[in-house]
Scaffold this active site. Structure first.
Site, short mmCIF file in Angstrom:
data_model
loop_
_atom_site.label_atom_id
_atom_site.label_comp_id
_atom_site.label_asym_id
_atom_site.label_seq_id
_atom_site.Cartn_x
_atom_site.Cartn_y
_atom_site.Cartn_z
N THR A 1 -104.40 -62.46 -39.24
CA THR A 1 -105.36 -62.57 -38.05
C THR A 1 -104.25 -62.10 -36.95
O THR A 1 -103.49 -61.63 -36.97
CB THR A 1 -105.70 -64.25 -37.69
OG1 THR A 1 -106.72 -64.21 -36.76
CG2 THR A 1 -104.64 -65.16 -37.55
N VAL B 1 -112.30 -59.08 -38.26
CA VAL B 1 -111.38 -58.72 -37.12
C VAL B 1 -110.68 -59.80 -36.46
O VAL B 1 -111.39 -60.74 -35.90
CB VAL B 1 -112.03 -57.59 -36.63
CG1 VAL B 1 -110.84 -57.00 -35.52
CG2 VAL B 1 -112.68 -56.41 -37.27
N CYS B 2 -109.60 -59.77 -36.26
CA CYS B 2 -108.84 -60.68 -35.21
C CYS B 2 -109.24 -62.10 -35.45
O CYS B 2 -109.02 -62.61 -36.87
CB CYS B 2 -109.41 -60.43 -33.78
SG CYS B 2 -108.26 -61.05 -32.56
N THR B 3 -109.59 -63.09 -34.58
CA THR B 3 -109.96 -64.36 -35.04
C THR B 3 -111.35 -64.43 -35.48
O THR B 3 -111.57 -65.68 -35.98
CB THR B 3 -109.85 -65.08 -33.41
OG1 THR B 3 -111.16 -64.84 -32.55
CG2 THR B 3 -108.64 -65.32 -32.95
#
Length: 323
Positions: A126, A106-108
């Site tokens: 990302t 998730v995300c970074t």
């Protein structure tokens, strides 16, 4: 049925919503499916000690990451310092990923997967703000900064924060069916129907707001009148500029050409009508400025890889009984 083991990695500076969003989806899926043990979610940190999230929330994990046993889905959230991760954490993620059925970021968290060599030769996404950095640091990763989430084999990556909920819902739909995922989405008051290849930002959010009032007024007019004549000449007339000056000023201040901006607004308007109304394809095409159903079909296939009818079938909530 055997519980599907989900392990969520915790570390100092983790983004709390990257953790709690997917966790709530998996927990809710058990209740919604009538199979409380459908998922067994374990949070684990290096050493098993509490961690403090980027926002200051203190999280007490269930286990020491070193002692985690069976793992079906490994979920790696984003957070502070994922660009400079602890090598021991990266190594443990690599080991756990080697025996997991699915690996999710998730995300970074994508940076942690990339550091572990798990994204080499794969397509990934990302948070929009970090796509360029991910591509620069890991040239062997095919970074697509636009989609909400991307699946490449057993590895799935998602965009920022709430996109982790979208991805978790997609995994629940894969495991337990659409109806269960839809029930969870309704309970969390989120949309199930956001497709993975939908852009992270709407056209209005992705584009900049023009500095000059006449151009801001044109942006508002476009959003409110997608069916109107939105040619450069017509829009330039509204802003009292010559077409050439208008086109140059709009692109400089908004970040995209007028034509591209109009295309995005019309596509979003048509998507909303397909999702939220029973209007026919021809009526929607006309009301969104496409003129003909064929023109709208071409726009949908180009942007979303699905014609309007298929888009509606896939992403409109099923009708439910009761009120």
């Amino acid at each position: 049925m055997r519980a599907h083991s989900v392990v969520i990695v915790l570390f100092e500076g983790v983004q709390s919503l990257d953790v709690t969003g997917p966790l709530e989806v998996f927990a809710g899926a058990g209740r919604a499916s009538g199979q409380p043990a459908a998922y067994r979610v374990t949070t684990a940190s290096p050493g098993g000690g509490p961690v403090r999230s980027h926002s200051g929330l203190r999280i007490l994990p269930d286990a020491d990451l070193a002692g985690v046993g069976a793992v079906d889905t490994l979920l790696v959230p984003g957070g502070m310092d994922t660009g400079r991760p602890d090598p021991a954490l990266v190594e443990r993620i690599r080991e756990l990923a080697g025996r997991a059925e699915r690996v999710v970021s998730v995300c970074t968290g994508a940076f942690l997967l990339a550091e572990a060599g798990l994204l080499a030769g794969r397509r990934a996404t990302t948070h929009w703000a970090y796509g360029e950095e991910l591509a620069r640091r890991f040239p062997d990763v095919e970074v697509d900064p636009d989609p909400i989430h991307v699946r490449d084999g057993r590895i799935a990556t998602s965009a920022g924060v709430t996109a982790g909920i979208d991805l978790a819902l997609a995994l629940v739909e894969e495991d337990l069916g659409r109806e269960t995922a839809l029930l969870v989405a309704r309970h969390l008051v989120v949309f199930l129907r956001r497709p993975g290849n939908q852009a992270q930002f709407s056209t209005q959010l992705a584009a900049q707001v023009a500095a000059r009032q006449p151009l801001r007024e044109v942006q508002r007019w476009i959003a409110e009148h997608p069916e109107a004549d939105l040619s450069v000449e017509a829009l330039a007339d509204r802003s009292a500029l010559s077409p050439r000056h208008f086109a140059r000023a709009f692109a400089a201040e908004v970040g995209v050409t007028p034509g591209r901006y109009v295309d995005g607004v019309r596509l979003e308007a048509a998507r909303r009508l397909l999702e939220d109304t029973d209007h026919g394809i021809e009526e929607i095409a006309r009301s969104c400025g496409y003129g003909t159903p064929e023109a709208m079909r071409r726009a949908f296939v180009r942007a979303l890889a699905a014609p309007p009818a298929e888009y509606r079938r896939r992403f409109r909530p099923e009708p439910t009984g009761g009120h």
